[in-house]
Design a protein around this motif. Structure first.
Motif, PDB file in Angstrom:
ATOM      1  N   GLY A 105       0.873  -1.205   0.111  1.00  0.00           N
ATOM      2  CA  GLY A 105       0.043   0.187   0.093  1.00  0.00           C
ATOM      3  C   GLY A 105       1.003   1.179  -0.265  1.00  0.00           C
ATOM      4  N   ARG A 106       1.929   1.224   0.726  1.00  0.00           N
ATOM      5  CA  ARG A 106       2.829   2.558   0.982  1.00  0.00           C
ATOM      6  C   ARG A 106       3.319   2.765  -0.450  1.00  0.00           C
ATOM      7  NH1 ARG A 106       6.219   1.159   6.132  1.00  0.00           N
ATOM      8  NH2 ARG A 106       7.809   1.383   4.455  1.00  0.00           N
ATOM      9  N   ALA A 108       2.562   1.460  -3.396  1.00  0.00           N
ATOM     10  CA  ALA A 108       1.535   1.815  -4.617  1.00  0.00           C
ATOM     11  C   ALA A 108       1.121   3.274  -4.440  1.00  0.00           C
ATOM     12  CB  ALA A 108       0.442   0.757  -4.325  1.00  0.00           C
ATOM     13  N   SER A 109       0.903   3.786  -3.320  1.00  0.00           N
ATOM     14  CA  SER A 109       0.409   5.147  -3.260  1.00  0.00           C
ATOM     15  C   SER A 109       1.412   6.168  -3.663  1.00  0.00           C
ATOM     16  CB  SER A 109       0.008   5.553  -1.762  1.00  0.00           C
ATOM     17  OG  SER A 109       0.844   5.389  -0.902  1.00  0.00           O
ATOM     18  N   ALA A 110       2.789   5.723  -3.184  1.00  0.00           N
ATOM     19  CA  ALA A 110       3.763   6.757  -3.624  1.00  0.00           C
ATOM     20  C   ALA A 110       4.387   6.490  -5.024  1.00  0.00           C
ATOM     21  CB  ALA A 110       5.282   6.588  -2.512  1.00  0.00           C
ATOM     22  N   PRO A 112       2.367   5.430  -8.063  1.00  0.00           N
ATOM     23  CA  PRO A 112       1.383   4.840  -8.668  1.00  0.00           C
ATOM     24  C   PRO A 112       1.671   4.637 -10.188  1.00  0.00           C
ATOM     25  CG  PRO A 112       1.097   7.265  -8.595  1.00  0.00           C
ATOM     26  CD  PRO A 112       2.275   6.907  -7.965  1.00  0.00           C
ATOM     27  N   THR A 116       2.107  -3.285  -8.461  1.00  0.00           N
ATOM     28  CA  THR A 116       2.653  -4.025  -7.300  1.00  0.00           C
ATOM     29  C   THR A 116       2.204  -5.122  -7.350  1.00  0.00           C
ATOM     30  OG1 THR A 116       1.010  -2.982  -5.720  1.00  0.00           O
ATOM     31  CG2 THR A 116       3.174  -1.814  -5.952  1.00  0.00           C
TER      32      THR A 116
END
Length: 167
Positions: A105-106, A108-110, A112, A116
């Motif tokens: 999650g970390r 993928a959000s940083a 995009p 992942t």
């Protein structure tokens, strides 16, 4: 062997008229397991309402759209050998899955722009990033990830993997 003899003993005690039948429900209706068993007429199962609520799977409208959506952008056109950056791997049975999800999650959000992938190959949970055709592309991405997340440095490595090609 004890279990088998136990099951046979129970089966021999059942009345001869005992039967369980499966009935196919219409595609647009939702029938719970308990309702299907109760509808056969031979068995009655009592179930608390709180348990019934837990057994019903709720599907959000977003999930329905994702399942029916078949955009070319979400489907790989092909796959081939390439590289990915592994950002997490652990085999702790108590914490590895949740840590893998958090790491995924970390990252993928940083980032995009990179896909992942979280995998489980017993006993390891792994999170890999990207679909890089060359090692140089993977090294550049790994440098970006290392700069953004120094805490992941001990896990970062470039791995050869089957990558997805998107047109």
């Amino acid at each position: 062997m004890k279990l088998c003899s136990y099951i046979l003993a129970i089966a021999s005690c059942l009345p001869a008229s005992f039967s369980v039948s499966a009935q196919e429900a219409p595609a647009d209706s939702v029938v719970s397991i308990i309702d299907a068993i109760n509808s056969s007429g031979n068995i009655t199962v009592s179930q608390p309402e709180s348990l019934a609520k837990l057994l019903i799977r709720h599907v959000s409208p977003e999930e329905l759209r994702e399942d029916s959506d078949s955009n070319a952008a979400t489907q790989p056109s092909s796959s081939r050998a390439g590289y990915r950056v592994q950002v997490f791997d652990d085999n702790n049975p108590r914490t590895a899955r949740s840590q893998a999800k958090a790491s995924q999650g970390r990252v993928a959000s940083a980032f995009p722009q990179y896909r992942t992938y979280m995998t489980f190959n017993s006993p390891y949970w792994r999170v890999k990033v990207g679909d890089f055709r060359t090692r140089g592309e993977a090294e550049a991405a790994m440098a970006e990830i290392r700069e953004a997340f120094p805490s992941l440095s001990s896990h970062l490595r470039i791995v050869r993997d089957k990558i997805n090609i998107y047109d």
